[in-house]
Design a protein around this motif. Structure first.
Motif, PDB file in Angstrom:
ATOM      1  N   THR B 145       0.846  -1.192   0.000  1.00 29.66           N
ATOM      2  CA  THR B 145       0.000   0.000   0.000  1.00 29.66           C
ATOM      3  C   THR B 145       0.879   1.239   0.000  1.00 29.66           C
ATOM      4  O   THR B 145       1.939   1.254   0.633  1.00 29.66           O
ATOM      5  CB  THR B 145      -0.895   0.057   1.257  1.00 29.66           C
ATOM      6  OG1 THR B 145      -0.062  -0.162   2.400  1.00 29.66           O
ATOM      7  CG2 THR B 145      -1.977  -0.973   1.224  1.00 29.66           C
ATOM      8  N   PRO B 146       0.469   2.274  -0.707  1.00 33.01           N
ATOM      9  CA  PRO B 146       1.243   3.512  -0.709  1.00 33.01           C
ATOM     10  C   PRO B 146       0.959   4.309   0.559  1.00 33.01           C
ATOM     11  O   PRO B 146      -0.181   4.337   1.036  1.00 33.01           O
ATOM     12  CB  PRO B 146       0.723   4.250  -1.941  1.00 33.01           C
ATOM     13  CG  PRO B 146      -0.663   3.758  -2.116  1.00 33.01           C
ATOM     14  CD  PRO B 146      -0.713   2.348  -1.585  1.00 33.01           C
ATOM     15  N   GLU B 147       1.988   4.927   1.095  1.00 24.64           N
ATOM     16  CA  GLU B 147       1.808   5.801   2.257  1.00 24.64           C
ATOM     17  C   GLU B 147       2.503   7.122   1.986  1.00 24.64           C
ATOM     18  O   GLU B 147       3.536   7.149   1.297  1.00 24.64           O
ATOM     19  CB  GLU B 147       2.421   5.149   3.501  1.00 24.64           C
ATOM     20  CG  GLU B 147       1.754   3.845   3.859  1.00 24.64           C
ATOM     21  CD  GLU B 147       1.916   3.501   5.318  1.00 24.64           C
ATOM     22  OE1 GLU B 147       2.906   3.936   5.927  1.00 24.64           O
ATOM     23  OE2 GLU B 147       1.038   2.791   5.852  1.00 24.64           O
ATOM     24  N   PRO B 148       1.978   8.215   2.535  1.00 28.21           N
ATOM     25  CA  PRO B 148       2.625   9.510   2.304  1.00 28.21           C
ATOM     26  C   PRO B 148       4.020   9.528   2.922  1.00 28.21           C
ATOM     27  O   PRO B 148       4.251   8.905   3.951  1.00 28.21           O
ATOM     28  CB  PRO B 148       1.702  10.497   3.010  1.00 28.21           C
ATOM     29  CG  PRO B 148       0.939   9.673   3.996  1.00 28.21           C
ATOM     30  CD  PRO B 148       0.787   8.324   3.367  1.00 28.21           C
ATOM     31  N   THR B 149       4.927  10.249   2.287  1.00 28.97           N
ATOM     32  CA  THR B 149       6.303  10.234   2.769  1.00 28.97           C
ATOM     33  C   THR B 149       6.520  11.146   3.968  1.00 28.97           C
ATOM     34  O   THR B 149       7.396  10.905   4.786  1.00 28.97           O
ATOM     35  CB  THR B 149       7.276  10.571   1.626  1.00 28.97           C
ATOM     36  OG1 THR B 149       8.602  10.382   2.085  1.00 28.97           O
ATOM     37  CG2 THR B 149       7.112  12.006   1.156  1.00 28.97           C
ATOM     38  N   GLY B 150       5.724  12.205   4.118  1.00 26.60           N
ATOM     39  CA  GLY B 150       5.880  13.083   5.292  1.00 26.60           C
ATOM     40  C   GLY B 150       5.759  14.546   4.908  1.00 26.60           C
ATOM     41  O   GLY B 150       4.818  14.953   4.241  1.00 26.60           O
ATOM     42  N   VAL B 151       6.741  15.321   5.339  1.00 32.95           N
ATOM     43  CA  VAL B 151       6.734  16.756   5.038  1.00 32.95           C
ATOM     44  C   VAL B 151       7.461  16.981   3.707  1.00 32.95           C
ATOM     45  O   VAL B 151       8.599  16.540   3.539  1.00 32.95           O
ATOM     46  CB  VAL B 151       7.434  17.557   6.154  1.00 32.95           C
ATOM     47  CG1 VAL B 151       7.550  19.026   5.769  1.00 32.95           C
ATOM     48  CG2 VAL B 151       6.677  17.400   7.457  1.00 32.95           C
ATOM     49  N   VAL B 152       6.790  17.643   2.789  1.00 35.50           N
ATOM     50  CA  VAL B 152       7.368  17.879   1.465  1.00 35.50           C
ATOM     51  C   VAL B 152       7.571  19.378   1.278  1.00 35.50           C
ATOM     52  O   VAL B 152       6.645  20.172   1.464  1.00 35.50           O
ATOM     53  CB  VAL B 152       6.444  17.342   0.354  1.00 35.50           C
ATOM     54  CG1 VAL B 152       7.076  17.582  -1.019  1.00 35.50           C
ATOM     55  CG2 VAL B 152       6.159  15.862   0.557  1.00 35.50           C
ATOM     56  N   ALA B 153       8.805  19.764   0.939  1.00 32.98           N
ATOM     57  CA  ALA B 153       9.074  21.166   0.615  1.00 32.98           C
ATOM     58  C   ALA B 153       8.875  21.347  -0.878  1.00 32.98           C
ATOM     59  O   ALA B 153       9.465  20.630  -1.679  1.00 32.98           O
ATOM     60  CB  ALA B 153      10.503  21.529   1.000  1.00 32.98           C
ATOM     61  N   VAL B 154       8.014  22.276  -1.230  1.00 30.66           N
ATOM     62  CA  VAL B 154       7.672  22.484  -2.632  1.00 30.66           C
ATOM     63  C   VAL B 154       8.154  23.866  -3.058  1.00 30.66           C
ATOM     64  O   VAL B 154       7.701  24.878  -2.518  1.00 30.66           O
ATOM     65  CB  VAL B 154       6.141  22.385  -2.843  1.00 30.66           C
ATOM     66  CG1 VAL B 154       5.795  22.661  -4.300  1.00 30.66           C
ATOM     67  CG2 VAL B 154       5.618  21.027  -2.411  1.00 30.66           C
ATOM     68  N   LEU B 155       9.093  23.899  -3.994  1.00 30.47           N
ATOM     69  CA  LEU B 155       9.518  25.184  -4.548  1.00 30.47           C
ATOM     70  C   LEU B 155       8.697  25.393  -5.814  1.00 30.47           C
ATOM     71  O   LEU B 155       8.957  24.772  -6.848  1.00 30.47           O
ATOM     72  CB  LEU B 155      11.023  25.174  -4.848  1.00 30.47           C
ATOM     73  CG  LEU B 155      11.924  24.717  -3.701  1.00 30.47           C
ATOM     74  CD1 LEU B 155      13.395  24.829  -4.096  1.00 30.47           C
ATOM     75  CD2 LEU B 155      11.672  25.543  -2.443  1.00 30.47           C
ATOM     76  N   ALA B 156       7.674  26.249  -5.709  1.00 36.79           N
ATOM     77  CA  ALA B 156       6.686  26.364  -6.783  1.00 36.79           C
ATOM     78  C   ALA B 156       7.335  26.895  -8.063  1.00 36.79           C
ATOM     79  O   ALA B 156       8.283  27.678  -8.018  1.00 36.79           O
ATOM     80  CB  ALA B 156       5.556  27.285  -6.340  1.00 36.79           C
ATOM     81  N   PRO B 157       6.827  26.452  -9.212  1.00 33.50           N
ATOM     82  CA  PRO B 157       7.444  26.817 -10.485  1.00 33.50           C
ATOM     83  C   PRO B 157       7.251  28.296 -10.811  1.00 33.50           C
ATOM     84  O   PRO B 157       6.290  28.925 -10.365  1.00 33.50           O
ATOM     85  CB  PRO B 157       6.688  25.943 -11.487  1.00 33.50           C
ATOM     86  CG  PRO B 157       5.373  25.694 -10.843  1.00 33.50           C
ATOM     87  CD  PRO B 157       5.638  25.613  -9.376  1.00 33.50           C
ATOM     88  N   ALA B 158       8.178  28.833 -11.566  1.00 31.48           N
ATOM     89  CA  ALA B 158       8.058  30.214 -12.029  1.00 31.48           C
ATOM     90  C   ALA B 158       7.219  30.229 -13.299  1.00 31.48           C
ATOM     91  O   ALA B 158       7.176  29.258 -14.041  1.00 31.48           O
ATOM     92  CB  ALA B 158       9.445  30.780 -12.304  1.00 31.48           C
ATOM     93  N   GLY B 159       6.517  31.329 -13.499  1.00 30.68           N
ATOM     94  CA  GLY B 159       5.852  31.535 -14.778  1.00 30.68           C
ATOM     95  C   GLY B 159       4.411  31.103 -14.843  1.00 30.68           C
ATOM     96  O   GLY B 159       3.691  31.509 -15.742  1.00 30.68           O
ATOM     97  N   SER B 160       3.980  30.281 -13.895  1.00 25.92           N
ATOM     98  CA  SER B 160       2.571  29.887 -13.879  1.00 25.92           C
ATOM     99  C   SER B 160       2.082  30.017 -12.448  1.00 25.92           C
ATOM    100  O   SER B 160       2.160  29.094 -11.656  1.00 25.92           O
ATOM    101  CB  SER B 160       2.404  28.451 -14.384  1.00 25.92           C
ATOM    102  OG  SER B 160       1.020  28.143 -14.447  1.00 25.92           O
TER     103      SER B 160
END
Lengths: 335, 298
Positions: B145-160
């Motif tokens: 079964t898939p489980e979430p990995t935890g805390v994810v740092a997301v550097l949002a993309p530029a331009g959109s």
């Protein structure tokens, strides 16, 4: 270890029978004691809160911060006071006391491990050969609602089991109803029962439970009362009520300790307990100690933190300073 | 008379742990539209804000990952409802940030809302494609079964500024991760407004934390942070040097790293890749009791 410790500190922990000629007569009767305690200057609550808040804004960085973190770790009374405490839990806490950060042996040990009296032998054994002391709460902690004989038996049992320090609670009921001499006599009696069979005595910490004393004036009176009765340490709270140590109520106690030394020449330690969870909190308290009392109190012998979770936060900050990366709860032990 | 109204200028703030604090550093920077006209001041987050955001995300993780997939899907759908209600505001912000016509900006917002709904639907379906029963040569049920990995740092993309943002945030949280999002530095306003949407929908505080500021400045402490489990480097699409640097920092505690796709077109079908990138697989072996040494027939 215990014997050596006792010998080394005997001159410090043994208080002269009468604290000072100037204050000898204030404990002569209930009326005299009440007159003295109510004659203490009132606390300016607004000014006190402002002063405590101002001291909380000091910025402590880099080397000073590293020093403060190590000092704070060495001042912790690592505490477990739960009904569900098992010998295994106490042993694991003691293991943490021996080596707080298994990945970095340069981390200092806390000052003491604080447990209930029946766990003292377990802690004593687990800490043998280390410099970590064993502190025990006593006197029907945390309520203190038991006959005096029971409280004294509690103290004697803890001392006999090898406790280096006794954390007693005052009778808040007696204090709040103005029977100060009763509180005074109880502290004196507990103090006598801290004496060890082989000479020396366990250091006595007196807990006021500031959250139940209602006013800062009462905290100041309780501080003087306990110090007159021969407390080695005054401690804010049990950690079992809603309001525990706060910077303002600890500041009142620090001022009382300072004034007491000025009046009698006798130095008393302070221990805020409960609700101190972060490195920032701990450093705030150290700043208060430094700016109210000075260097003399910046040692584990004169200032302690009653806490358990605080240690992990201090260790994480310590790891951050040494590695440059933010650490996380996966890298400290769970307790 | 109405032309005499004084402008009500908005102060944008960070979104951390369900609250809207100012940056610990007290810094702000000017946000301009695509033509360089001043739009608003946005907070410029410091590494301490990033640290606080990680603490908030970590705190929110047990509750959010422990919620049922059905519940998470409902909550995310609710976010889409709230986005729909503020469609006009987002269209105006996207138009200003990206220099689009009103109609094109509205199309971006619609696509972002649709994307959000699409991901919301995946919450109770992702286990079917990322997990399942494994055939094993022994008397066991073997289930992954898939489980979430935890805390994810997301550097949002530029331009959109909105569609790109939604396309990187929704797949992270739908599977039960919590996110620390660093908004596009040049166009942070749609992200900061999305934070207001999240705060007024049913998303628990700390599940999404939005920081505004420089991806280079905030990326480094986040990538090196020992309590972050994965990083999405979408912001580094045009800066391979920074991407490599962050990847090296992330290797220390074996974070999952999602490298940016070259110049992605955010309107294309996203596929399941972004969801699957932030999952761990848990496999259990359960004895069936049959085929045992005793030779029983069941």
């Amino acid at each position: 270890m215990t014997v050596g410790y006792a010998r080394r500190y005997a001159p410090l922990v043994t208080m002269p029978p009468s604290v000072a000629p100037a204050l000898a007569d204030v404990t002569a009767s209930d009326a005299a004691l009440r007159r003295f305690l109510h004659g203490l200057p009132g606390v300016d609550a607004v000014g006190l809160d402002a002063r405590a808040a101002a001291l909380g804004t000091r910025s402590i960085k880099t080397t000073a911060k590293a020093y403060a973190i190590d000092l704070a770790i060495s001042m912790i009374d690592l505490t477990t006071l739960e009904g569900a405490d098992t010998p295994g839990k106490v042993r694991s806490l003691c293991a943490k006391g021996r080596a707080p950060d298994p990945s970095d042996r340069t981390a200092p040990s806390p000052a003491a491990v604080c447990v209930y009296p029946d766990m003292v032998p377990v802690a004593r054994e687990a800490l043998a050969g280390t410099g970590v002391l064993v502190a025990s709460v006593a006197t029907a902690f945390p309520a203190g609602r038991a006959p005096i004989e029971v409280k004294l038996a509690d103290v004697r049992a803890a001392v006999a089991a090898g406790a280096d320090e006794i954390d007693m609670v005052i009778d808040r009921g007696a204090f709040l109803s103005g029977r100060y001499l009763k509180v005074f006599e109880e502290i004196t009696a507990v103090r006598e029962n801290c004496a060890r069979a082989g000479g020396g005595a366990a250091r006595l910490k007196v807990i006021f439970e500031n959250g139940e004393l209602a006013t800062y004036d009462n905290v100041r009176r309780a501080s003087w009362l306990a110090m007159l009765a021969g407390a080695d340490f005054i401690k804010t709270s049990t950690g079992k009520v809603a309001v525990n140590a706060t910077p303002p109520n600890t500041l009142v106690m620090l001022e009382a300790v300072r004034d007491f030394r000025d009046a009698t020449g006798h130095q008393v330690g302070v221990k805020p307990a409960g609700g101190i969870r972060t490195t920032k909190d701990a450093i705030t308290y150290l700043v208060m100690v430094n700016e109210t009392l000075g260097d003399d109190w910046l040692s584990p012998h004169w200032f302690r933190f009653g806490a358990s979770g605080l240690l992990n936060d201090l260790l994480m900050q310590r790891q951050k300073l040494s590695s440059g990366r933010y650490s996380g709860p996966d890298y400290v032990t769970v307790d | 008379m109405s032309t005499d109204r004084v402008n009500v200028l908005k102060t944008y703030k960070l979104y951390v742990g369900g609250k809207f604090p100012r940056s610990e550093s007290g810094r702000v920077y000017e946000v301009t539209d695509s033509k360089g006209n001043w739009l608003a001041n946005a907070p410029r987050s410091s590494r301490k804000d990033a640290r606080d955001a990680v603490v908030a995300a970590r705190k929110a993780f047990p509750g959010w990952s422990g919620a049922t997939a059905y519940n998470r899907g409902q909550v995310l759908y609710r976010v889409a409802e709230m986005l729909e209600g503020r469609r006009e505001q987002f269209a105006a912000e996207v138009a200003a940030a990206e220099g689009l016509s009103r109609a094109k900006a509205a199309a971006q917002v619609d696509a972002a809302i649709d994307r959000w709904v699409w991901y919301a639907g995946w919450s109770d379906k992702v286990a079917q494609i990322a997990g399942g029963a494994n055939p094993v040569a022994g008397p066991y049920f073997n289930l992954s079964t898939p489980e979430p990995t935890g805390v994810v740092a997301v550097l949002a993309p530029a331009g959109s500024s909105l569609l790109g943002l939604v396309s990187v945030v929704a797949p992270v949280i739908v599977t039960g991760n919590t996110a620390v999002v660093v908004a596009d530095e040049a166009a942070p306003l749609p992200a900061l407004s999305l934070a207001e949407v999240l705060a007024t929908s049913d998303v628990p505080g700390g599940v999404v934390n939005v920081l505004a500021g420089s991806a280079a400045e905030l990326g480094a402490p986040l990538a090196a942070h020992q309590d972050v489990n994965a990083v999405d480097l979408a912001a580094t699409a045009s800066d391979t040097g920074l991407a490599t640097e962050l990847e090296v920092a992330a290797a220390d505690n074996l974070k999952r790293v999602l490298r940016p796709a070259p110049a992605g077109d955010w309107t294309a079908d996203p596929g399941t890749g972004r969801m699957l990138a932030f999952l761990e697989t848990k496999t259990v072996w359960h004895p069936t009791g049959g085929l045992g040494a005793a030779g029983s027939s069941y």
